[in-house]
Scaffold this motif. Sequence first.
Motif, PDB file in Angstrom:
ATOM      1  N   LYS A  53       0.841  -1.206   0.000  1.00 55.00           N
ATOM      2  CA  LYS A  53       0.000   0.000   0.000  1.00 55.00           C
ATOM      3  C   LYS A  53       0.877   1.258   0.000  1.00 55.00           C
ATOM      4  O   LYS A  53       1.929   1.273   0.666  1.00 55.00           O
ATOM      5  CB  LYS A  53      -0.937   0.010   1.201  1.00 55.00           C
ATOM      6  CG  LYS A  53      -0.225   0.085   2.531  1.00 55.00           C
ATOM      7  CD  LYS A  53      -1.210   0.031   3.696  1.00 55.00           C
ATOM      8  CE  LYS A  53      -0.463   0.155   5.003  1.00 55.00           C
ATOM      9  NZ  LYS A  53      -1.199  -0.374   6.146  1.00 55.00           N
TER      10      LYS A  53
ATOM     11  N   MET B 128      -4.682  -7.920  14.724  1.00 49.51           N
ATOM     12  CA  MET B 128      -3.673  -6.867  14.870  1.00 49.51           C
ATOM     13  C   MET B 128      -3.520  -6.549  16.337  1.00 49.51           C
ATOM     14  O   MET B 128      -4.511  -6.288  17.027  1.00 49.51           O
ATOM     15  CB  MET B 128      -4.127  -5.616  14.136  1.00 49.51           C
ATOM     16  CG  MET B 128      -3.682  -5.576  12.703  1.00 49.51           C
ATOM     17  SD  MET B 128      -3.876  -3.927  12.029  1.00 49.51           S
ATOM     18  CE  MET B 128      -5.547  -4.050  11.471  1.00 49.51           C
TER      19      MET B 128
ATOM     20  N   MET C 253       3.323  -7.741  11.914  1.00 48.75           N
ATOM     21  CA  MET C 253       3.628  -6.647  11.005  1.00 48.75           C
ATOM     22  C   MET C 253       5.100  -6.263  11.236  1.00 48.75           C
ATOM     23  O   MET C 253       5.813  -6.953  11.953  1.00 48.75           O
ATOM     24  CB  MET C 253       2.669  -5.473  11.269  1.00 48.75           C
ATOM     25  CG  MET C 253       1.240  -5.936  11.210  1.00 48.75           C
ATOM     26  SD  MET C 253      -0.130  -4.825  11.632  1.00 48.75           S
ATOM     27  CE  MET C 253       0.437  -3.197  11.301  1.00 48.75           C
ATOM     28  N   SER C 254       5.535  -5.148  10.633  1.00 53.85           N
ATOM     29  CA  SER C 254       6.969  -4.810  10.721  1.00 53.85           C
ATOM     30  C   SER C 254       7.506  -4.846  12.151  1.00 53.85           C
ATOM     31  O   SER C 254       8.583  -5.372  12.409  1.00 53.85           O
ATOM     32  CB  SER C 254       7.221  -3.424  10.122  1.00 53.85           C
ATOM     33  OG  SER C 254       7.071  -3.481   8.725  1.00 53.85           O
TER      34      SER C 254
ATOM     35  N   ARG D 287       6.499  -1.549   5.943  1.00 51.48           N
ATOM     36  CA  ARG D 287       7.576  -0.584   6.195  1.00 51.48           C
ATOM     37  C   ARG D 287       8.952  -1.226   6.254  1.00 51.48           C
ATOM     38  O   ARG D 287       9.924  -0.659   5.762  1.00 51.48           O
ATOM     39  CB  ARG D 287       7.303   0.178   7.507  1.00 51.48           C
ATOM     40  CG  ARG D 287       6.239   1.263   7.385  1.00 51.48           C
ATOM     41  CD  ARG D 287       5.927   1.841   8.745  1.00 51.48           C
ATOM     42  NE  ARG D 287       5.481   0.772   9.636  1.00 51.48           N
ATOM     43  CZ  ARG D 287       5.928   0.576  10.870  1.00 51.48           C
ATOM     44  NH1 ARG D 287       6.835   1.378  11.388  1.00 51.48           N
ATOM     45  NH2 ARG D 287       5.473  -0.423  11.606  1.00 51.48           N
TER      46      ARG D 287
END
Length: 224
Positions: free
Chosen positions: A26, A156, A198-199, A217
């Motif tokens: 994205k 998340m 995630m990162s 990222r």
Amino acid sequence: MGSITERLNFVKKNLKKGVRLVVVSKFQNNESIIEAYNAGHRLFGESRVQELCSKYRALPKDIEWHFIGHLQTNKLNYIIPFVNTIHSVDSLRLLDRINHCALKYNSNYRIKILLQMHIAQEPHKFGFSFEEIDFFLEKKMWKSFRNIDIVGLMGMATFTKNQNQIKKEFTSLSIFFSKLKNQYFFEKKNFKELSIGMSDDYLLAVECGSTLVRIGRDIFCKKN
Ligand SMILES: *Cc1c(COP(=O)(O)O)cnc(C)c1O
């Protein structure tokens, strides 16, 4: 580490066997995505329908696209024909609409989805509670959704530096995932995906049983 290729290879080295990497593209331009593609990567994630559609049109057709963002039902028709997996199914209404769109597109078509669970402490994050999903599965309603393949759960963690908090949230989801697998999906081999990490937290997520990490990222942004 300067290049996208170098960062991609670094992240991949950190993943256990059996954990797949969704490169979250994205906001990235096509040239950056092509660099990851040329390094051999084929699995990408997007969180906006329009952006995903224009990238799908412009980029090589052997890319496996996953949708990971909040999805509005009126935009479903655009992505159903080509999206491989939707990670972010956060309401029964959306589940119903996806089933309906997939059926209309092709009655034999089955689209892979993950149920997005609310595990963070922030109330604004989307997702089901454990109770809602238990209730839904208990009632066997999901068996009537013939054009949907429920392949796992997504979550998340809270945006925090507190590693114990993140670990607690991932672990609770991992335990819930195993419970669902034993209770409802024991004869369904496809129910095998846990999309967490995630990162900032993917190493913890892998420790907690992640099978799909979603990383943006760490691959596209240069670190100082
Ligand atoms: C943006 C996004 C990611 C990737 O986050 P990074 O911190 O860039 O790795 C993962 N999952 C979802 C749902 C996202 O929206």
